[in-house]
Design an enzyme around this catalytic site. Structure first.
Site, mmCIF file in Angstrom:
data_model
loop_
_atom_site.group_PDB
_atom_site.id
_atom_site.type_symbol
_atom_site.label_atom_id
_atom_site.label_comp_id
_atom_site.label_asym_id
_atom_site.label_seq_id
_atom_site.Cartn_x
_atom_site.Cartn_y
_atom_site.Cartn_z
ATOM 1 N N ASP A 65 0.842 -1.202 0.000
ATOM 2 C CA ASP A 65 0.000 0.000 0.000
ATOM 3 C C ASP A 65 0.875 1.250 0.000
ATOM 4 O O ASP A 65 2.093 1.166 -0.012
ATOM 5 C CB ASP A 65 -0.931 -0.007 1.222
ATOM 6 C CG ASP A 65 -0.155 0.091 2.529
ATOM 7 O OD1 ASP A 65 0.857 -0.610 2.665
ATOM 8 O OD2 ASP A 65 -0.536 0.878 3.413
ATOM 9 N N GLU A 94 2.218 -10.401 0.181
ATOM 10 C CA GLU A 94 2.487 -8.961 0.160
ATOM 11 C C GLU A 94 3.997 -8.764 0.335
ATOM 12 O O GLU A 94 4.737 -9.713 0.656
ATOM 13 C CB GLU A 94 1.713 -8.237 1.274
ATOM 14 C CG GLU A 94 1.803 -6.711 1.150
ATOM 15 C CD GLU A 94 0.757 -5.936 1.956
ATOM 16 O OE1 GLU A 94 -0.110 -6.572 2.579
ATOM 17 O OE2 GLU A 94 0.824 -4.687 1.943
ATOM 18 N N ASP A 116 1.136 -17.643 -5.018
ATOM 19 C CA ASP A 116 1.732 -16.526 -5.754
ATOM 20 C C ASP A 116 0.629 -15.825 -6.533
ATOM 21 O O ASP A 116 0.524 -15.950 -7.758
ATOM 22 C CB ASP A 116 2.835 -17.050 -6.691
ATOM 23 C CG ASP A 116 3.534 -15.901 -7.404
ATOM 24 O OD1 ASP A 116 3.423 -14.744 -6.930
ATOM 25 O OD2 ASP A 116 4.191 -16.154 -8.441
ATOM 26 N N HIS A 172 1.382 -8.992 -3.816
ATOM 27 C CA HIS A 172 0.362 -7.990 -3.470
ATOM 28 C C HIS A 172 1.109 -6.666 -3.268
ATOM 29 O O HIS A 172 1.569 -6.348 -2.180
ATOM 30 C CB HIS A 172 -0.374 -8.409 -2.189
ATOM 31 C CG HIS A 172 -1.450 -7.458 -1.769
ATOM 32 N ND1 HIS A 172 -2.733 -7.516 -2.265
ATOM 33 C CD2 HIS A 172 -1.432 -6.404 -0.917
ATOM 34 C CE1 HIS A 172 -3.457 -6.550 -1.721
ATOM 35 N NE2 HIS A 172 -2.696 -5.860 -0.907
#
Ligand SMILES: [Ca+2]
Ligand SMILES: [Ca+2]
Length: 568
Positions: A165, A544, A535, A490
């Site tokens: 993020d 992530e 994956d 991610h």
């Protein structure tokens, strides 16, 4: 059959040092007991060995057989061949075999930079426009003071995106920065010659310190100049979609000051103050500014020793509600120990040392974002010769605990199905387990620094092997390293940039025994704790990336390179 590639041979897909242990694990049925090392074109057999007796996997009971070719020590590109099974991915045996990995893991931080363009010259095909200038960030109502009421605009540029993020969290920056600065303090010669091809390469400052400075400058803006307390995080109210940084333009806030963030900040600034001191002419005043910031933060924490970050409670009292990573921590004993240790090592003022109980219990908790006690211990051991009598008195006990911890980590490793330190119990396979493997490696290297005993060095290497493929999933968890490596992390830029290959040098969180219950992705193919990995970019619980996972990878890979150079 032996001319066909098989995924049943699990090994470090990057390769092996000339004079270090070399282990591969063969899964499933084998026709016989013999294995061969061949040149990667299969034309020449260079080593013949016998597979060890079959072992049952600790969780799956699946059969594994260990192939030990440590006695082979010639340079080249090879495959391992098991008749009836096939040949492995190709790998190198050579000096400096992890040099590119060590550099890429650190360059991974460059790719996480906020507030700047990544130019093609440095970022290659992963170049991208700047995201998040963070020049106009609002003070959230939870962080309001008389001097800085809610809605006050502050500038809080630079820093690294925390993970997949785009938010910036002080607590997680804390352990990340502490680990990277520790790597530099332990192996300065290695980092002085390392070149990352970042904008600051060639400026006579080690690139590691240039990269760390990008986040240090941001952290300094997170301290409230009014009282010395530190904001817990700089964040959107909610996570962005899977878009590029430049397309994520929502309003951002600094939220509530907290004791954990303030102590982590104090520790990092105190450590940075001594590390950047020799670079005074390049960065005038930086070292002093860091120490002043550290001291103010420490004083705030003394006056506010238990202000926890509790996001759910905060959302009942303030708007807008915040739903991004909480990084809430209810035990601050370790944060006090770490901050006191770093302030003491830098200033030699024993008042800091006496302010905490160095050994609150008999535990040696492996470092993680909410558990930083050992970062303080490592610094005290590292600087033991230059400390005052208070610390010298405790030094034997500190070293004893460190070695006992390292011995516990080594216990049983050779008898496990994959022969790695990682995997002693299911507890190793937590969210972000790759960082468990890397942090275990660091603990073992601390023991090696104290004793020079090879078993610790080899234990650390076994965990780097784990990360690069010698594990039950058979994946290398580092993007760009290994033929079967993480392709779909991610990680918003890797998902949104339209480039097939993920941003390189990033460590996937990896196997997580409970991942399928946490992220509910439907692509898991096994439910065994040591195989629970997919994956797939939906899998924030097993795939992530995060700065606090990459940092111990930087330490482990660079340390093994530095120590191997001394030997070969
Ligand atoms: Ca540089
Ligand atoms: Ca803690």
């Amino acid at each position: 059959m032996e001319n066909e590639l098989t995924e049943n041979i699990h090994l470090n897909q990057v390769g092996f040092y000339l004079s270090a242990p070399k282990i591969a694990i063969v899964t499933g049925e084998t026709g016989g007991d013999t294995f061969y090392l061949k040149t990667s074109d299969l034309s020449e057999t260079v080593f013949t060995g016998r597979l060890a007796e079959a072992r049952a996997g600790e969780y799956s009971q699946k059969q594994t057989r260990l192939a030990d070719f440590s006695d082979f020590s010639a340079t080249g590109n090879f495959v391992l061949v098991v008749p009836g099974v096939g040949h492995s991915f190709a790998f190198d045996v050579k000096q400096e075999v992890h040099k590119e990995l060590a550099a890429a893991a650190l360059k991974g931080f460059y790719f996480q930079r906020a507030s700047t363009d990544l130019q093609p010259e440095y970022a290659g095909k992963w170049h991208r426009p700047a995201g998040h200038p963070d020049s106009e960030v609002l003070v959230h109502p939870s962080a309001a003071t008389a001097q800085r009421p809610a809605g006050t605009v502050i500038s809080s540029a630079k820093g690294w995106y925390d993970a997949g993020d785009y938010n910036k969290y002080i607590v997680n920056s804390g352990i990340t920065m502490g680990t990277l600065l520790a790597a530099y303090e332990d192996f300065p010669d290695y980092f002085q010659q390392q070149q990352l091809n970042i904008p600051e390469s060639g400026n006579k400052v080690p690139d590691l310190l240039d990269e760390v400075l990008w986040n240090l400058r941001w952290m300094l803006t997170m301290q409230d100049p009014g009282d010395g307390g530190v904001y817990h995080k700089l964040t959107n109210p909610a996570f962005d979609g899977m878009v590029m940084p430049s397309e994520a333009n929502g309003v951002r806030y600094v939220v509530q000051k907290g004791t954990a963030a303030t102590l982590d900040f104090a520790a990092v600034m105190a450590q940075a103050s001594r590390v950047y001191k020799p670079f005074e002419s390049t960065f005038p005043g930086l070292s002093d500014s860091c120490l002043v910031a550290a001291t103010k933060a420490w004083e705030w924490a003394q006056q506010n020793p238990a202000i926890l970050y509790q996001q759910d409670d905060l959302n009942k009292r303030f708007e807008p509600a915040i739903s991004t990573g909480a990084y809430g921590d209810s035990d601050l004993t370790d944060e006090f120990i770490w901050a006191a240790s770093e302030l003491y090592v830098t200033t030699k003022n024993a008042a800091y040392y006496r302010a905490v109980k160095l050994f609150p219990d008999a535990n040696m908790p492996l470092p993680g974002w909410n558990q930083v006690r050992l970062l303080g211990y490592y610094s005290l051991v590292r600087h033991a010769r230059n400390l005052t009598p208070e610390a010298q008195k405790d030094e034997p006990e500190l070293k004893k605990r460190l070695l006992r911890f390292a011995d516990e980590l080594l216990e049983g490793a050779a008898d496990r199905s994959y022969g790695t330190v990682m995997g002693k119990s299911e507890k190793d396979y937590i969210w972000g387990s790759s960082s468990v493997a890397a942090n275990q490696g660091i603990a073992l290297l601390q023991a090696y620094n104290v004793t020079s005993e090879k078993k610790y060095l080899h234990g650390a290497l076994s965990n780097l092997d784990y990360l690069l493929g010698r594990n039950a999933t058979g994946y290398s968890f580092v993007t760009g390293f290994g033929e079967k490596s993480t392709l779909h992390p991610h990680h918003r830029p890797s998902v949104a940039d339209g480039i097939p290959e993920p941003v390189p040098g990033l460590l996937s969180g990896g196997t997580n025994a409970r991942a399928n219950q946490q992220d509910k992705c439907t692509t898991y193919r096994s439910e065994f704790p040591d195989e629970m990995y997919t994956d797939d970019d939906c899998s924030y619980a097993s795939n992530e990336i995060a700065i606090n996972w990459n940092a111990p990878l930087v330490y482990l890979a660079a340390a093994l390179e530095a120590l191997q150079q001394e030997k070969e």
